[in-house]
Every structure is written in structure tokens, then in C-alpha cells.
Scaffold this active site. Structure first.
Site: not given
Ligand code: NAP
Length: 250
Positions: A12, A15, A63, A90, A142, A155, A158-159, A188
Site C-alpha cells: 500500500g 500514497r 490485492d 502497511n 494503530s 479496524y 484487526a490492529k 497522522i
Molecule cells: P491511505 O492514505 O488510505 O493509504 C493506504 C494505501 O493502502 C493506499 O495506497 C491504498 O491503495 C492501499 N491499499 C488499500 N487496500 C489495499 C489492498 N487490498 N492491497 C494493496 N494495497 C491496498 O492510508 P494511510 O493513512 O497512509 O495508512 C497506512 C497504514 O497506517 C494503514 O495500515 C493504516 O491503518 C495505518 N494507520 C494510519 C493512521 C492515520 O492516522 N492515517 C493511524 C494509525 C494507523 P488505494 O489508493 O488503491 O486505495
């Protein structure tokens, strides 16, 4: 920190946090495989940025909740580079809903992408890592997996599952020079949180001891450390990167 000659997969990573991790690993020398689903434009742009740094990069659409797609991804990496040193689990999604209104599909899709994928990717890389007696597995959990969050039963489960899984991998793989750790980010600033209503973002920001939202780069720095040789004696741990939000303000 020097990851020259190391080959890393970041799931993932088109972005958000994944892209920042991929760029940070490349910055310290790694060859980085960018994985994503859907529109691969952003993933190609991250790979291009890495190549401009003089590092190698490959984009593999897959996927990661699908066993055969994960097997194909890992096979492509080993046939291109001959090894896999670092796996960063990730990719993640949210489908928020109160438990009483949460559908089976909301539950299954979040558990599939956020937890089953971690099992599938880890299982697939363990054999090559065990053969070379070196490996680093870092999974993005998380703080919600530690403290819960209303509207995120799927969520949070899972975490929390990632944390139990990580500790088990640490026990199963330690004798082969493989470490497994989790990073638990707080709030974040990424596309995942940018779609939340402004008042909810503000309410969460108000709880952060340091007073501001984290950046993807803040998470990437912690991940790169855990993926490095310098972190060789750290395994089965959860590193919280949350500006102090999980401590509470009182
Ligand atoms: P994000 O901006 O939504 O990016 C997630 C990425 O994962 C996207 O590029 C998405 O692709 C890809 N993805 C989704 N489903 C997938 C699949 N089945 N196979 C391969 N790639 C897939 O999320 P983020 O905020 O950067 O989060 C990254 C990680 O950090 C996640 O595990 C999230 O739970 C964790 N996290 C985030 C936060 C926060 O505040 N942002 C806090 C705690 C934990 P598409 O663009 O095609 O959807």
C-alpha cells in the site's frame, strides 16, 4: 543507518504513510518494491522518485488480501532481485460504523485487508528470509488497536490482531535472525484521515500532547529504524508514534 543491498517490499505504498516509508527506505539505500491496488499512477510516481535518488524500484499491483496475488508478488520480487530482506505491512482501509450497524462486509473487508494480508505477506516472505538468516518485518498497527475506538470495532480488532501476530512471528523466527515489530501511529495527516469531518479532526488534534497531527514522515522514521541493522536486538515490540495522544492529557 544504511540499507544498501537490502530489498524491501512496502504494501500500500502508492500514497500516505506507505509512500513516505518507501521513500525513507530508499533514501538510506534500499531497493524498494511499491505495491498498491487500483489506480497505479501514484505508485509509479513514488517509484520514479526512488529511481531519481539512484535506487532501484519496482511497482507490483496486487490485492494483498488475496493469497494468490501475494504469492505472485513475492515470486516477482525474488525472481527480479534474488531475495527479500524487509517486509513492511502497511496497506490498510477503514469502514467505520457502530457495531450495531456494522455489516458483515464492513467487518470482512477490514479484517481481510488489514489483518489477513499481514499473515499472507509474512508467510510468503518467511521462507526466503529464513534461508538467508536475516529479515525485518514491520507491521503498521494503530493506537486504536491498543485503546479501542467507537465506530471502529473492525479496524481496532484487526490492529490488535497485528500485535498478537507480530509477537508470534517474533517467537517463531528469532532463531533465524528475523525480527518482527509493530509501529502504532496515532493521528497522522494522510488521505485516510483527511476525509474525516473537520470537527472530528479538531477534536482528535486537541487530545495530542505535542499539539499537532503527525506526518507520514514521522512514522517512516520509526519504521526505517526498526528495519535497520541498528535495531537488531529489538523484536516483538510495539512502538507508538502518536505525539503522546495515547497517554491522555490528564
Ligand atoms: P491511505 O492514505 O488510505 O493509504 C493506504 C494505501 O493502502 C493506499 O495506497 C491504498 O491503495 C492501499 N491499499 C488499500 N487496500 C489495499 C489492498 N487490498 N492491497 C494493496 N494495497 C491496498 O492510508 P494511510 O493513512 O497512509 O495508512 C497506512 C497504514 O497506517 C494503514 O495500515 C493504516 O491503518 C495505518 N494507520 C494510519 C493512521 C492515520 O492516522 N492515517 C493511524 C494509525 C494507523 P488505494 O489508493 O488503491 O486505495
Amino acid at each position: 543507518m544504511d540499507l544498501s543491498d537490502r530489498v524491501a517490499i512496502v504494501t500500500g505504498s502508492g500514497r500516505g504513510i506507505g509512500a513516505a516509508i518507501a521513500l525513507k527506505l530508499a533514501e538510506v539505500g534500499a531497493t524498494v518494491v511499491i505495491n498498491d491496488v487500483g489506480d497505479m499512477g501514484p505508485a509509479e510516481a513514488v517509484a520514479e522518485e526512488i529511481r531519481k535518488m539512484g535506487r532501484q524500484s519496482l511497482v507490483i499491483p496486487a490485492d494483498i488480501s488475496d493469497s494468490s496475488e501475494v504469492a505472485r508478488m513475492v515470486e516477482t520480487v525474488t525472481s527480479n532481485y534474488g531475495k527479500i530482506d524487509i517486509l513492511i505491512n502497511n496497506a490498510g482501509i477503514t469502514r467505520d460504523q457502530l457495531i450495531m450497524r456494522m455489516s458483515d462486509d464492513d467487518w470482512d473487508s477490514v479484517l481481510g485487508v488489514n489483518l489477513k494480508s499481514v499473515f499472507l505477506c509474512t508467510r510468503a516472505v518467511l521462507r526466503p528470509m529464513m534461508k538467508q538468516h536475516w529479515g525485518r518485518i514491520v507491521s503498521i498497527a494503530s493506537i486504536v488497536g491498543l485503546i479501542g475506538n467507537a465506530g471502529q470495532a473492525n479496524y481496532a480488532s484487526a490492529k490488535a490482531g497485528i500485535i498478537g501476530f507480530t509477537r508470534t512471528v517474533a517467537k517463531e523466527a528469532a532463531s533465524r535472525g528475523i525480527t518482527a515489530n509493530a509501529v502504532a501511529p496515532g493521528f497522522i495527516d494522510t488521505p485516510m484521515t483527511q476525509h474525516l469531518p473537520e470537527e472530528r479532526r479538531q477534536a482528535m488534534a486537541d487530545q495530542i500532547l505535542l499539539g499537532y497531527l503527525g506526518t507520514p514522515r514521522d512514522v517512516a522514521e520509526a519504521v526505517a529504524f526498526l528495519a535497520s541493522e541498528e535495531a537488531r536486538y529489538i523484536t516483538g515490540q510495539v512502538l507508538t508514534v502518536d505525539g503522546g495522544i495515547s497517554l491522555g492529557k490528564m
